[in-house]
Design a protein around this motif. Structure first.
Motif, short mmCIF file in Angstrom:
data_model
loop_
_atom_site.label_atom_id
_atom_site.label_comp_id
_atom_site.label_asym_id
_atom_site.label_seq_id
_atom_site.Cartn_x
_atom_site.Cartn_y
_atom_site.Cartn_z
N LYS A 180 0.88 -1.16 0.00
CA LYS A 180 0.00 0.00 0.00
C LYS A 180 0.92 1.21 0.00
O LYS A 180 1.67 1.43 0.95
N ALA A 181 0.89 1.96 -1.11
CA ALA A 181 1.84 3.07 -1.27
C ALA A 181 1.11 4.39 -1.48
O ALA A 181 0.13 4.45 -2.21
N LEU A 182 1.61 5.42 -0.82
CA LEU A 182 1.13 6.78 -1.02
C LEU A 182 2.15 7.47 -1.91
O LEU A 182 3.33 7.56 -1.57
N PHE A 183 1.69 7.94 -3.07
CA PHE A 183 2.57 8.52 -4.07
C PHE A 183 2.17 9.97 -4.31
O PHE A 183 0.99 10.28 -4.46
N GLY A 184 3.15 10.86 -4.30
CA GLY A 184 2.88 12.29 -4.46
C GLY A 184 3.50 12.85 -5.72
O GLY A 184 4.59 12.47 -6.11
N VAL A 185 2.75 13.76 -6.35
CA VAL A 185 3.23 14.46 -7.54
C VAL A 185 3.01 15.95 -7.31
O VAL A 185 1.90 16.38 -7.00
N ASN A 186 4.10 16.71 -7.43
CA ASN A 186 4.02 18.16 -7.27
C ASN A 186 4.86 18.78 -8.38
O ASN A 186 6.09 18.85 -8.28
N GLY A 187 4.19 19.20 -9.44
CA GLY A 187 4.91 19.73 -10.60
C GLY A 187 5.73 18.64 -11.24
O GLY A 187 5.22 17.58 -11.59
N GLU A 188 7.03 18.87 -11.39
CA GLU A 188 7.93 17.89 -12.00
C GLU A 188 8.43 16.85 -10.98
O GLU A 188 9.01 15.84 -11.36
N GLU A 189 8.21 17.10 -9.71
CA GLU A 189 8.70 16.20 -8.67
C GLU A 189 7.65 15.13 -8.36
O GLU A 189 6.47 15.43 -8.20
N SER A 190 8.10 13.89 -8.26
CA SER A 190 7.22 12.80 -7.84
C SER A 190 8.01 11.87 -6.92
O SER A 190 9.20 11.69 -7.09
N LYS A 191 7.30 11.31 -5.93
CA LYS A 191 7.99 10.43 -4.99
C LYS A 191 7.00 9.54 -4.25
O LYS A 191 5.82 9.85 -4.14
N VAL A 192 7.54 8.43 -3.74
CA VAL A 192 6.78 7.57 -2.85
C VAL A 192 6.90 8.21 -1.48
O VAL A 192 7.99 8.34 -0.92
#
Length: 97
Positions: A47-59
């Protein structure tokens, strides 16, 4: 190496605009070989929470859980598996309504 059998992805709504960017919850059912320390006969999912903010993305966070009981498993993925998880999430952001 992660072998993902199936997955779901859902966008997490932020009606108050508190969180910057977009958040997604991934549920990834993985196939783990019997000789791997992560192996569990009842099956494992991430179960993963993944974030995207503009060009940045990360688990942001992930947990390993047992399929049959949904019980938390106190294991971490190896560094290369974490990279695979991030790349998988990044390329599978399509959310169906």
């Amino acid at each position: 190496m992660l072998t993902i059998k199936e997955y779901t992805v859902e966008e997490i709504k932020d009606p108050f605009g508190i969180i910057e960017g977009d958040r997604y919850e991934f549920i990834l059912f993985i196939d783990v070989p019997e000789d791997d320390e992560l192996y569990n006969e009842k099956g494992i999912y991430i179960k993963a929470l993944f974030g995207v903010n503009g060009e940045e993305s990360k688990v942001i966070k992930y947990d390993l859980l047992e399929v049959e009981t949904n019980q938390y498993l106190d294991f971490d993925l190896e560094e290369d598996e974490e990279v695979e998880l991030k790349e998988f999430c990044k390329t599978h952001l399509t959310v169906e309504d």
